[in-house]
Motif scaffolding. Structure first.
Motif, PDB file in Angstrom:
ATOM      1  N   LEU A 193       1.409  -7.021  -6.523  1.00 45.89           N
ATOM      2  CA  LEU A 193       1.317  -5.648  -7.019  1.00 45.89           C
ATOM      3  C   LEU A 193       1.407  -5.617  -8.542  1.00 45.89           C
ATOM      4  CD1 LEU A 193       1.151  -2.595  -6.480  1.00 45.89           C
ATOM      5  CD2 LEU A 193       3.646  -2.604  -6.216  1.00 45.89           C
ATOM      6  N   GLY A 194       2.290  -6.410  -9.109  1.00 50.22           N
ATOM      7  CA  GLY A 194       2.413  -6.486 -10.567  1.00 50.22           C
ATOM      8  C   GLY A 194       1.140  -6.969 -11.226  1.00 50.22           C
ATOM      9  N   GLY A 195       0.477  -7.942 -10.601  1.00 56.51           N
ATOM     10  CA  GLY A 195      -0.806  -8.409 -11.115  1.00 56.51           C
ATOM     11  C   GLY A 195      -1.839  -7.299 -11.101  1.00 56.51           C
ATOM     12  N   TYR A 196      -1.894  -6.577  -9.992  1.00 56.23           N
ATOM     13  CA  TYR A 196      -2.831  -5.461  -9.888  1.00 56.23           C
ATOM     14  C   TYR A 196      -2.566  -4.417 -10.977  1.00 56.23           C
ATOM     15  CZ  TYR A 196      -4.796  -1.049  -8.367  1.00 56.23           C
ATOM     16  OH  TYR A 196      -5.450   0.157  -8.345  1.00 56.23           O
ATOM     17  N   GLY A 230      -3.619  -5.555  13.867  1.00 55.05           N
ATOM     18  CA  GLY A 230      -3.712  -5.919  15.274  1.00 55.05           C
ATOM     19  C   GLY A 230      -2.357  -5.803  15.955  1.00 55.05           C
ATOM     20  N   PRO A 231      -2.329  -5.948  17.268  1.00 56.39           N
ATOM     21  CA  PRO A 231      -1.066  -5.818  17.998  1.00 56.39           C
ATOM     22  C   PRO A 231      -0.081  -6.941  17.683  1.00 56.39           C
ATOM     23  CG  PRO A 231      -2.815  -6.542  19.462  1.00 56.39           C
ATOM     24  CD  PRO A 231      -3.454  -6.216  18.141  1.00 56.39           C
ATOM     25  N   GLU A 232      -0.572  -8.038  17.068  1.00 59.87           N
ATOM     26  CA  GLU A 232       0.311  -9.173  16.783  1.00 59.87           C
ATOM     27  C   GLU A 232       1.304  -8.878  15.665  1.00 59.87           C
ATOM     28  OE1 GLU A 232      -3.123  -9.447  15.564  1.00 59.87           O
ATOM     29  OE2 GLU A 232      -3.749  -9.814  17.582  1.00 59.87           O
ATOM     30  N   MET A 233       0.935  -7.977  14.734  1.00 60.07           N
ATOM     31  CA  MET A 233       1.704  -7.680  13.513  1.00 60.07           C
ATOM     32  C   MET A 233       1.900  -8.947  12.700  1.00 60.07           C
ATOM     33  SD  MET A 233       2.363  -4.676  12.515  1.00 60.07           S
ATOM     34  CE  MET A 233       3.847  -3.940  11.937  1.00 60.07           C
ATOM     35  N   ARG A 234       3.024  -9.642  12.853  1.00 66.81           N
ATOM     36  CA  ARG A 234       3.276 -10.840  12.045  1.00 66.81           C
ATOM     37  C   ARG A 234       2.317 -11.951  12.454  1.00 66.81           C
ATOM     38  NH1 ARG A 234       7.106 -10.472   8.575  1.00 66.81           N
ATOM     39  NH2 ARG A 234       8.878  -9.146   8.952  1.00 66.81           N
ATOM     40  N   GLY A 235       1.559 -12.434  11.475  1.00 66.06           N
ATOM     41  CA  GLY A 235       0.627 -13.519  11.749  1.00 66.06           C
ATOM     42  C   GLY A 235      -0.785 -13.042  12.028  1.00 66.06           C
ATOM     43  N   GLY A 236      -0.942 -11.825  12.540  1.00 66.74           N
ATOM     44  CA  GLY A 236      -2.273 -11.278  12.748  1.00 66.74           C
ATOM     45  C   GLY A 236      -2.771 -10.684  11.436  1.00 66.74           C
ATOM     46  N   THR A 237      -4.024 -10.290  11.411  1.00 69.89           N
ATOM     47  CA  THR A 237      -4.540  -9.712  10.173  1.00 69.89           C
ATOM     48  C   THR A 237      -4.096  -8.262  10.048  1.00 69.89           C
ATOM     49  OG1 THR A 237      -6.613  -9.126  11.233  1.00 69.89           O
ATOM     50  CG2 THR A 237      -6.547 -11.230  10.081  1.00 69.89           C
ATOM     51  N   ALA A 238      -3.887  -7.850   8.825  1.00 69.35           N
ATOM     52  CA  ALA A 238      -3.490  -6.474   8.522  1.00 69.35           C
ATOM     53  C   ALA A 238      -4.205  -6.062   7.248  1.00 69.35           C
ATOM     54  CB  ALA A 238      -1.983  -6.394   8.331  1.00 69.35           C
ATOM     55  N   ASN A 239      -4.587  -4.797   7.184  1.00 71.63           N
ATOM     56  CA  ASN A 239      -5.116  -4.271   5.929  1.00 71.63           C
ATOM     57  C   ASN A 239      -4.769  -2.801   5.824  1.00 71.63           C
ATOM     58  OD1 ASN A 239      -7.659  -2.549   6.569  1.00 71.63           O
ATOM     59  ND2 ASN A 239      -7.983  -4.415   7.760  1.00 71.63           N
ATOM     60  N   VAL A 240      -4.808  -2.322   4.605  1.00 73.99           N
ATOM     61  CA  VAL A 240      -4.523  -0.918   4.353  1.00 73.99           C
ATOM     62  C   VAL A 240      -5.468  -0.442   3.253  1.00 73.99           C
ATOM     63  CG1 VAL A 240      -2.670  -1.438   2.695  1.00 73.99           C
ATOM     64  CG2 VAL A 240      -2.709   0.775   3.837  1.00 73.99           C
ATOM     65  N   THR A 241      -5.997   0.749   3.439  1.00 74.52           N
ATOM     66  CA  THR A 241      -6.780   1.355   2.373  1.00 74.52           C
ATOM     67  C   THR A 241      -5.913   2.423   1.713  1.00 74.52           C
ATOM     68  OG1 THR A 241      -7.826   2.944   3.872  1.00 74.52           O
ATOM     69  CG2 THR A 241      -9.020   0.918   3.429  1.00 74.52           C
ATOM     70  N   VAL A 242      -5.964   2.429   0.402  1.00 73.84           N
ATOM     71  CA  VAL A 242      -5.220   3.402  -0.391  1.00 73.84           C
ATOM     72  C   VAL A 242      -6.218   4.057  -1.339  1.00 73.84           C
ATOM     73  CG1 VAL A 242      -3.368   3.733  -2.087  1.00 73.84           C
ATOM     74  CG2 VAL A 242      -3.107   2.010  -0.278  1.00 73.84           C
ATOM     75  N   GLY A 279       0.814  -1.214   0.000  1.00 72.80           N
ATOM     76  CA  GLY A 279       0.000   0.000   0.000  1.00 72.80           C
ATOM     77  C   GLY A 279       0.844   1.259   0.000  1.00 72.80           C
ATOM     78  N   LYS A 280       1.932   1.235   0.762  1.00 71.76           N
ATOM     79  CA  LYS A 280       2.809   2.404   0.830  1.00 71.76           C
ATOM     80  C   LYS A 280       3.474   2.672  -0.520  1.00 71.76           C
ATOM     81  CE  LYS A 280       5.131   2.986   4.599  1.00 71.76           C
ATOM     82  NZ  LYS A 280       6.150   2.863   5.678  1.00 71.76           N
ATOM     83  N   ILE A 281       3.901   1.615  -1.200  1.00 69.66           N
ATOM     84  CA  ILE A 281       4.524   1.772  -2.513  1.00 69.66           C
ATOM     85  C   ILE A 281       3.515   2.334  -3.516  1.00 69.66           C
ATOM     86  CG2 ILE A 281       5.530   0.491  -4.462  1.00 69.66           C
ATOM     87  CD1 ILE A 281       6.799  -1.338  -2.175  1.00 69.66           C
TER      88      ILE A 281
END
Length: 184
Positions: A132-135, A40-52, A19-21
């Protein structure tokens, strides 16, 4: 033009950096940009999402409830975000670990097997760049030279030697993405 995107998966899959790129790439093209991570507070292994949000007009709010594009990297994210893609929108997903594939017939669905391809390339860390390339193949809203500039901006200088490998991964993602046809 306005593109509202959610990228969602496990922490550690490169969701936030993808998302940052994209956001930096939009800035390089003089677009209005919003980048809003959630994890979530877990970072690695927990869920993460970003809106761009990438737009040629001012962005009124970074908070979204539906998306032009959802990039889905795990089953929990599929369950959560598939329904939030706007009719006529796009859903792109990596098939690894997906047990219930997308079912909607009113959106465009693409599959990019980035996990398998990253393993084949012996470059597991390029997984997110393959996606990202697919997108970018499906929605070429930012130019490749701006994506590379975005990579340089988001990667620490000590990792700039990895940019050619990431560029190769982006190109490969564009080559392996496939449209999924659902019959009603």
């Amino acid at each position: 033009m306005k593109e509202e995107i959610v990228i969602a998966g496990f922490g550690g899959q490169g969701v936030l950096s993808m998302g940052k790129i994209l956001a930096y790439s939009g800035v390089m093209q003089d677009m209005e940009v919003s980048w809003m991570p959630a994890y979530g507070p877990e970072m690695r292994g927990g869920t993460a999402n970003v809106t761009v949000i990438l737009s040629d007009e001012r962005i009124s709010s970074p908070i979204l409830h539906e998306y032009d594009t959802a990039i889905i990297l795990n089953q929990q994210s599929m369950d959560k975000f598939e329904k939030d893609v706007k009719p006529g929108g796009t859903l792109i997903y990596d098939g690894n670990g997906i047990t219930r594939h997308p079912e909607r017939t009113d959106i465009n669905i693409y599959r990019v097997d980035a996990t398998e391809e990253a393993a084949r390339m012996h470059a597991v860390k390029t997984f997110n760049m393959i996606v990202l390339g697919g997108y970018l193949k499906v929605k070429p809203i930012v130019k490749m030279e701006n994506v590379i500039a975005g990579l340089k901006k988001s990667l620490p200088e000590r990792h700039h030697h990895l940019i050619p490998m990431n560029e190769k991964a982006i190109t490969r993602g564009g080559e392996i993405i496939n449209e999924v046809s659902l019959v009603e």
